[in-house]
Design an enzyme around this catalytic site. Structure first.
Site: not given
Length: 442
Positions: A27, A31, A127, A172, A320
């Site tokens: 993640s 970014r 997705r 989310s 996760d």
């Protein structure tokens, strides 16, 4: 991107011992490229995850005119072009298997003066993308999807965006991040309310690059008109990758493992809390801060695990990690019940069904439910399981070998490269008996 079939072969038994630094957080790696590209000046990133998903993000920004050097040994140098310096890409931006890239870029690109098209591999193309395209349209974005609301996403640039307040129907981090990135380009203020806490890496990193982000209770917001200033980013190890060895050390007799420089952001530490509730022996050592993110070394020793009712408040903080947490539950005494995790059904695979199917092959009493699973711990046999191309499923069943009574064969493991390219190497070094056959070709 053609992949050969990759199969993992795990011999039963053994234990895990030693120290390891698992790869950088996915993640945060994504970014760092996005914000470094939009910053003014040169950003240097260390600990960058050199995996396909993050490289997909990198290639997208290179295709929009950003000069990026690396990655070499986890180091990337990004020559930022400023918030308004991106150039129209000459072709579609192909994002492979990376849902993070697609959802975050959709927000960032909605505010650009040029058109763009986002595509992905067959798995990513299934997705759900309406969760980002719906609120972006409320901001004034012009985005076309397939009839099912999936990619390719065709983004028509040059449409002025307006800041909105959005109440997220489902917690989310990707939707929140998407809207905050769109908010950098939207007139006025953009604010998002979260129904439950989600990862806050985007907000932390925006602040790290000098951009003001406000949080009041459940609402996070920013105004357009600021700028990003280049900085150095030292990416923590990914707790989602560390989780495989945390569970492995908790279930393997005689195990003692220390994982170094792991990100312990409070929005991500559900796996530690859940394992501790099950009776795991976990020590947090040398806690410190790296680039606005908390990190620590984590020591895990073998322990006797007990089944629990997993508190629903911890579910979004461990979303996760459930594939490998199901393995922990299979090795625990008694019953473990997970509820409130319907999100697991729309990940890279339906992780509830796929894990239940594989655990049943190994003789585990696992009952899938619409929003979770009921597991009874007990002896685990060997067998052949399908990972359905889902990297976390493949790694979870590898760890199960530590307590299985026969060899485990795991099919369709090429996508482990999307998140943890050195998994087999580190697992072997710590003591798991695992072989990989078939070499993926990028």
């Amino acid at each position: 991107m053609q992949h050969h079939q990759v199969t993992f072969h795990v011999q039963p038994g053994g234990t895990l011992q030693g120290e390891a630094r698992v790869p950088g957080d996915k993640s945060i790696s994504h970014r760092s490229i996005m914000l470094g590209s939009l910053a003014e000046g040169v950003t240097r990133v260390s600990g960058f995850l050199q995996a396909e998903d993050c490289l997909s993000t990198m290639k997208a920004f290179q295709a929009m005119g950003v000069r990026i050097e690396g990655p070499a040994d986890g180091c990337v140098t990004i020559h930022g072009v400023g918030l308004h310096g991106l150039q129209a890409p000459a072709q579609e931006l192909y994002l492979g298997n990376s849902g993070t890239s697609m959802r975050l870029l959709s927000g960032l690109l909605a505010g650009q003066p040029f058109d763009s098209v986002l595509t992905g591999d067959p798995s990513l193309s299934k997705r759900p993308m309406k969760r980002v395209t719906d609120p972006l349209r409320q901001m004034g974005a012009h985005i076309d999807t397939t009839e099912k609301g999936t990619s390719p996403l065709r983004i028509h640039g040059g449409t002025p965006l307006k800041g909105i307040h959005y109440d997220m129907p489902v917690a989310s981090a990707q939707v929140k991040s998407c809207l905050l990135l769109a908010g950098l380009y939207a007139e006025g203020r953009t604010s998002v309310r979260e129904p439950a806490p989600t990862r806050d890496h985007t907000e932390r990193m925006l602040r790290g690059f000098g951009y003001a982000v406000q949080r009041e209770g459940e609402v996070v917001s920013l105004a357009s008109g600021g700028r990003l200033t280049a900085c150095d980013v030292d990416v923590p190890s990914d707790i989602s990758s560390a989780a495989f060895f945390m569970v492995g050390a908790a279930i393997a007799p005689g195990a003692d493992v220390t994982l170094q420089h792991v990100g312990i952001n409070p929005t991500r530490t559900g796996v530690i809390d859940i394992l501790r509730l099950m009776g795991a022996d976990i020590e947090i050592l040398n806690a410190r801060e790296a680039g606005g993110e908390p990190v620590a070394d984590i020591r895990i020793r073998a322990s006797h695990l007990r089944g629990i009712e997993i508190p629903e408040a911890l579910v979004p903080l461990a979303i996760d990690e459930f594939p490998v947490l199901f393995v922990a539950a299979a090795c625990a005494e008694g019953e473990t019940r997970l509820t409130g995790a319907e999100e697991l059904r729309v990940k890279e695979s339906d992780r509830i069904q796929v894990m239940a199917d594989g655990l049943r092959v190994l003789g585990v009493d696992a009952t899938p439910t619409p929003d979770g699973m009921l597991l009874r711990g007990g002896p685990m046999a060997g067998g052949e399981v399908e990972s359905h191309g889902d990297h976390r499923i493949a790694m979870a069943f590898s760890i199960a070998g530590l307590r299985a009574q026969g060899p485990i064969t795991i099919r369709d493991c090429a996508n482990v490269n999307t998140s943890f390219p050195t998994f087999v190497e580190i697992a072997r070094r710590l003591g798991l008996s695992i072989e990989s056959d078939g070499r993926p070709s990028a």
